[in-house]
Design a protein around this motif. Structure first.
Motif, PDB file in Angstrom:
ATOM      1  N   MET A   1      37.416 -47.482  -3.474  1.00  0.00           N
ATOM      2  CA  MET A   1      38.454 -48.604  -3.172  1.00  0.00           C
ATOM      3  C   MET A   1      39.016 -49.704  -4.235  1.00  0.00           C
ATOM      4  O   MET A   1      38.032 -49.803  -5.197  1.00  0.00           O
ATOM      5  CB  MET A   1      37.567 -49.565  -2.125  1.00  0.00           C
ATOM      6  CG  MET A   1      38.375 -50.527  -1.427  1.00  0.00           C
ATOM      7  SD  MET A   1      37.351 -51.298  -0.090  1.00  0.00           S
ATOM      8  CE  MET A   1      38.661 -52.159   0.765  1.00  0.00           C
ATOM      9  N   LEU A   2      39.978 -50.214  -4.287  1.00  0.00           N
ATOM     10  CA  LEU A   2      40.374 -50.992  -5.300  1.00  0.00           C
ATOM     11  C   LEU A   2      39.839 -52.518  -4.975  1.00  0.00           C
ATOM     12  O   LEU A   2      40.081 -52.957  -3.850  1.00  0.00           O
ATOM     13  CB  LEU A   2      41.807 -50.915  -5.179  1.00  0.00           C
ATOM     14  CG  LEU A   2      42.559 -49.558  -6.049  1.00  0.00           C
ATOM     15  CD1 LEU A   2      43.855 -49.805  -5.868  1.00  0.00           C
ATOM     16  CD2 LEU A   2      42.196 -49.347  -7.382  1.00  0.00           C
ATOM     17  N   PRO A   3      39.557 -53.248  -5.960  1.00  0.00           N
ATOM     18  CA  PRO A   3      38.943 -54.499  -5.853  1.00  0.00           C
ATOM     19  C   PRO A   3      40.271 -55.476  -6.119  1.00  0.00           C
ATOM     20  O   PRO A   3      41.178 -55.320  -6.651  1.00  0.00           O
ATOM     21  CB  PRO A   3      38.172 -54.811  -6.831  1.00  0.00           C
ATOM     22  CG  PRO A   3      38.552 -53.980  -7.920  1.00  0.00           C
ATOM     23  CD  PRO A   3      39.340 -52.528  -7.445  1.00  0.00           C
ATOM     24  N   THR A   4      39.934 -56.775  -5.606  1.00  0.00           N
ATOM     25  CA  THR A   4      40.921 -57.595  -6.145  1.00  0.00           C
ATOM     26  C   THR A   4      40.120 -58.629  -6.942  1.00  0.00           C
ATOM     27  O   THR A   4      39.225 -59.174  -6.425  1.00  0.00           O
ATOM     28  CB  THR A   4      41.352 -58.532  -4.684  1.00  0.00           C
ATOM     29  OG1 THR A   4      42.319 -57.598  -3.942  1.00  0.00           O
ATOM     30  CG2 THR A   4      42.431 -59.710  -5.341  1.00  0.00           C
ATOM     31  N   THR A  27      32.210 -51.117 -17.365  1.00  0.00           N
ATOM     32  CA  THR A  27      33.392 -50.096 -17.083  1.00  0.00           C
ATOM     33  C   THR A  27      34.599 -50.595 -17.982  1.00  0.00           C
ATOM     34  O   THR A  27      35.693 -50.140 -17.905  1.00  0.00           O
ATOM     35  CB  THR A  27      33.921 -49.585 -15.790  1.00  0.00           C
ATOM     36  OG1 THR A  27      33.934 -50.889 -14.892  1.00  0.00           O
ATOM     37  CG2 THR A  27      32.863 -48.742 -15.250  1.00  0.00           C
ATOM     38  N   HIS A  28      34.321 -51.699 -18.752  1.00  0.00           N
ATOM     39  CA  HIS A  28      35.331 -52.441 -19.470  1.00  0.00           C
ATOM     40  C   HIS A  28      36.608 -52.451 -18.816  1.00  0.00           C
ATOM     41  O   HIS A  28      37.914 -52.096 -19.026  1.00  0.00           O
ATOM     42  CB  HIS A  28      35.814 -51.493 -20.860  1.00  0.00           C
ATOM     43  CG  HIS A  28      34.533 -51.513 -21.667  1.00  0.00           C
ATOM     44  ND1 HIS A  28      34.524 -51.157 -23.161  1.00  0.00           N
ATOM     45  CD2 HIS A  28      33.263 -51.164 -21.498  1.00  0.00           C
ATOM     46  CE1 HIS A  28      33.342 -50.957 -23.812  1.00  0.00           C
ATOM     47  NE2 HIS A  28      32.417 -51.077 -22.828  1.00  0.00           N
ATOM     48  N   VAL A  29      36.482 -53.512 -17.692  1.00  0.00           N
ATOM     49  CA  VAL A  29      37.765 -53.779 -17.020  1.00  0.00           C
ATOM     50  C   VAL A  29      38.315 -54.792 -17.543  1.00  0.00           C
ATOM     51  O   VAL A  29      39.607 -55.096 -17.222  1.00  0.00           O
ATOM     52  CB  VAL A  29      37.023 -54.140 -15.671  1.00  0.00           C
ATOM     53  CG1 VAL A  29      38.133 -54.885 -14.629  1.00  0.00           C
ATOM     54  CG2 VAL A  29      36.674 -52.759 -14.766  1.00  0.00           C
ATOM     55  N   LEU A  30      37.818 -55.914 -17.908  1.00  0.00           N
ATOM     56  CA  LEU A  30      38.446 -57.105 -18.283  1.00  0.00           C
ATOM     57  C   LEU A  30      38.880 -57.102 -19.574  1.00  0.00           C
ATOM     58  O   LEU A  30      38.452 -56.576 -20.534  1.00  0.00           O
ATOM     59  CB  LEU A  30      37.279 -58.193 -18.073  1.00  0.00           C
ATOM     60  CG  LEU A  30      36.851 -58.549 -16.751  1.00  0.00           C
ATOM     61  CD1 LEU A  30      35.286 -58.771 -16.543  1.00  0.00           C
ATOM     62  CD2 LEU A  30      37.794 -59.176 -15.766  1.00  0.00           C
ATOM     63  N   GLY A  31      40.050 -57.929 -19.948  1.00  0.00           N
ATOM     64  CA  GLY A  31      40.683 -57.996 -21.208  1.00  0.00           C
ATOM     65  C   GLY A  31      41.359 -59.469 -21.317  1.00  0.00           C
ATOM     66  O   GLY A  31      41.472 -60.187 -20.406  1.00  0.00           O
ATOM     67  N   VAL A  54      42.341 -56.017 -16.548  1.00  0.00           N
ATOM     68  CA  VAL A  54      43.526 -55.129 -16.760  1.00  0.00           C
ATOM     69  C   VAL A  54      43.274 -53.551 -16.301  1.00  0.00           C
ATOM     70  O   VAL A  54      44.114 -52.833 -15.924  1.00  0.00           O
ATOM     71  CB  VAL A  54      43.822 -55.213 -18.142  1.00  0.00           C
ATOM     72  CG1 VAL A  54      44.695 -56.421 -18.430  1.00  0.00           C
ATOM     73  CG2 VAL A  54      42.723 -55.199 -19.020  1.00  0.00           C
ATOM     74  N   ARG A  55      41.966 -53.574 -16.139  1.00  0.00           N
ATOM     75  CA  ARG A  55      41.891 -52.023 -15.761  1.00  0.00           C
ATOM     76  C   ARG A  55      40.879 -51.773 -14.581  1.00  0.00           C
ATOM     77  O   ARG A  55      39.652 -51.298 -14.609  1.00  0.00           O
ATOM     78  CB  ARG A  55      40.905 -51.444 -17.071  1.00  0.00           C
ATOM     79  CG  ARG A  55      41.566 -51.225 -18.352  1.00  0.00           C
ATOM     80  CD  ARG A  55      42.627 -50.331 -18.337  1.00  0.00           C
ATOM     81  NE  ARG A  55      43.646 -50.196 -19.550  1.00  0.00           N
ATOM     82  CZ  ARG A  55      44.518 -49.348 -19.561  1.00  0.00           C
ATOM     83  NH1 ARG A  55      44.795 -48.375 -18.883  1.00  0.00           N
ATOM     84  NH2 ARG A  55      45.148 -49.656 -20.681  1.00  0.00           N
ATOM     85  N   PHE A  56      41.206 -52.796 -13.660  1.00  0.00           N
ATOM     86  CA  PHE A  56      40.518 -53.060 -12.553  1.00  0.00           C
ATOM     87  C   PHE A  56      40.088 -51.491 -11.819  1.00  0.00           C
ATOM     88  O   PHE A  56      39.451 -51.343 -10.833  1.00  0.00           O
ATOM     89  CB  PHE A  56      40.992 -54.005 -11.381  1.00  0.00           C
ATOM     90  CG  PHE A  56      42.468 -53.583 -10.748  1.00  0.00           C
ATOM     91  CD1 PHE A  56      42.426 -53.007  -9.582  1.00  0.00           C
ATOM     92  CD2 PHE A  56      43.555 -54.056 -11.574  1.00  0.00           C
ATOM     93  CE1 PHE A  56      43.751 -52.843  -9.095  1.00  0.00           C
ATOM     94  CE2 PHE A  56      44.817 -53.651 -10.939  1.00  0.00           C
ATOM     95  CZ  PHE A  56      44.885 -52.958  -9.919  1.00  0.00           C
ATOM     96  N   ASP A  57      41.040 -50.651 -11.938  1.00  0.00           N
ATOM     97  CA  ASP A  57      40.929 -49.232 -11.240  1.00  0.00           C
ATOM     98  C   ASP A  57      39.558 -48.721 -11.488  1.00  0.00           C
ATOM     99  O   ASP A  57      38.980 -47.677 -10.965  1.00  0.00           O
ATOM    100  CB  ASP A  57      42.094 -48.201 -11.747  1.00  0.00           C
ATOM    101  CG  ASP A  57      41.828 -47.777 -13.169  1.00  0.00           C
ATOM    102  OD1 ASP A  57      42.260 -49.080 -13.985  1.00  0.00           O
ATOM    103  OD2 ASP A  57      41.828 -46.922 -13.812  1.00  0.00           O
ATOM    104  N   LYS A  58      38.878 -49.233 -12.724  1.00  0.00           N
ATOM    105  CA  LYS A  58      37.461 -48.630 -12.893  1.00  0.00           C
ATOM    106  C   LYS A  58      36.481 -49.614 -12.546  1.00  0.00           C
ATOM    107  O   LYS A  58      35.241 -49.547 -12.827  1.00  0.00           O
ATOM    108  CB  LYS A  58      37.302 -48.231 -14.396  1.00  0.00           C
ATOM    109  CG  LYS A  58      37.990 -47.174 -14.673  1.00  0.00           C
ATOM    110  CD  LYS A  58      37.182 -45.783 -14.907  1.00  0.00           C
ATOM    111  CE  LYS A  58      37.690 -44.711 -15.359  1.00  0.00           C
ATOM    112  NZ  LYS A  58      37.720 -43.667 -14.413  1.00  0.00           N
TER     113      LYS A  58
END
Ligand code: SF4
Ligand code: SF4
Ligand code: SF4
Ligand code: SF4
Lengths: 84, 278
Positions: A1-4, A27-31, A54-58
């Motif tokens: 499931m994708l987060p907001t 998971t290095h989501v933020l940038g 930027v990589r919220f899919d992870k």
């Protein structure tokens, strides 16, 4: 499931020197980005830097970023709705 | 055959060995085109981070493959005209340092973004060509400054970065103008991450594919951490390293680490099933 995932830029004032959320996320989501485009002949003022997921899919939803943020600036929601 | 070699190779073995793809003439075309369209010819603005919208990820999640495919092609089409890369080996990167001038060591925009890495720890990227002389116009793109290198110095830096485990790749800034020699790793490199996680091809596989000789492999496993592309694993029961050749990007990092010389790079073009897998 994708987060907001939202970051309150008013609260996150100095992301370049803080960067705690960037480094803790497993998971290095933020940038980091800026809210102005590239600036010719000018360095971008640190106040224009912002944090985005930027990589919220992870994103696993571990909430480490939410908990580490000294400014309480990050919200992560899996309700499918708008976290703002 | 590699599309880019076919289009821009002009008789050279690889398109990135063709000196005219580094020529000032192309830099000028790119700069003037950008300016004519109202944009500034800033290297970062030319491509920047591949932006993938939420729509794409949602389509992927609900299994709408038609929509995924459509968006993918749209992104790839745009990026292949402006800013994309191809993996090269260390040997090829070293060769490029003799074709290309000037070469400069600059900070990596991806790691700056994903790690907030301070400039003095972040000199892993190389900018090349005429545009580099104008770096001072874009203080933020070239945060931390620019170190111009002699070809020998550039070779030394590349060897060191390879030792560290970074993948070499070459990037266009207005295709086919080549102006970036990046040294990257997963997950902070935007190109590797987009290629691996989202299967959007803004980083092309290289011209080689790695192959393990099971006779020579002694199971030391020291190659395993070198792969940034999820192509290399270890088979405990056989006590050997394993390479998924369909997934291999041909960077050669595993081969440079193997002291048994058990890993060789073979030409992609020589393998019927892989010749068109980029
Ligand atoms: S919730 Fe966890 S995985 Fe998601 S962005 Fe925050 S730290 Fe990363
Ligand atoms: S931890 Fe909070 S304050 Fe620090 S950079 Fe991240 S969002 Fe900004
Ligand atoms: S480094 Fe060479 S010998 Fe060691 S596991 Fe890898 S392929 Fe085998
Ligand atoms: S298997 Fe070796 S050559 Fe292939 S992508 Fe991985 S490290 Fe590079």
């Amino acid at each position: 499931m994708l987060p907001t995932i939202t970051v309150n830029d008013e609260k996150c004032k100095e992301p370049i020197s803080c960067r705690k959320c960037l480094l803790i996320c497993p998971t290095h989501v933020l940038g980091l980005g800026t809210d102005v485009g590239p600036q010719k002949f000018r360095e971008i003022d640190p106040s224009h830097f912002i944090v985005r997921a930027v990589r919220f899919d992870k994103c696993s939803g571990c909430m480490d970023c939410v908990n580490v943020c000294p400014q309480n600036a990050i919200q992560v929601s899996f309700s499918g709705g708008d976290a703002r | 055959m590699c599309d880019w070699c076919e289009k821009y190779g002009n008789g050279y073995e690889r398109w990135y060995f063709n000196p005219s793809n580094y020529a000032r003439r192309l830099y000028k075309i790119r700069k003037e085109e950008a300016e004519a369209s109202g944009a500034e010819a800033n290297p970062q603005a030319a491509g920047g981070m591949a932006f993938v919208g939420r729509d794409f990820l949602e389509a992927r999640e609900r299994g709408d493959m038609a929509e995924v495919e459509r968006t993918k092609q749209q992104i790839e089409g745009a990026m292949w005209l402006t800013h994309f890369g191809q993996v090269i080996t260390l040997e090829e990167a070293l060769k490029i340092t003799d074709i290309m001038y000037p070469i400069s060591l600059i900070t990596c925009a991806c790691r700056r973004s994903m790690e907030g890495l301070p400039d003095d720890e972040n000199f892993t990227c190389m900018g090349m060509g005429a545009g580099m002389y104008k770096w001072e116009r874009w203080p933020d793109t070239y945060r931390g400054g620019v170190h111009f290198l002699t070809p020998d110095e550039a070779k030394e830096v590349l060897a060191k970065l390879n030792k560290r485990g970074l993948v070499h790749s070459i990037y266009t800034f207005g295709t086919p103008y080549l102006a970036g020699l990046c040294n990257c790793d997963y997950p902070d490199c935007a190109a590797i991450r987009t290629a691996i996680d989202l299967e959007i091809k803004i980083l092309w596989k290289g011209h080689y594919v790695a192959k393990i000789d099971p006779e020579l492999c002694n199971g030391c496993a020291s190659c395993v951490h070198r792969c940034q592309f999820r192509a290399l694993s270890f088979v405990p029961n056989r006590n050997k390293a394993y390479i998924d050749q369909l997934q291999c990007f041909g960077c050669g990092l595993c081969a440079t680490e193997c002291d048994q010389e058990a890993i060789t790079l073979v030409e992609r073009a020589g393998l019927p099933a892989l010749a068109n897998v980029w």
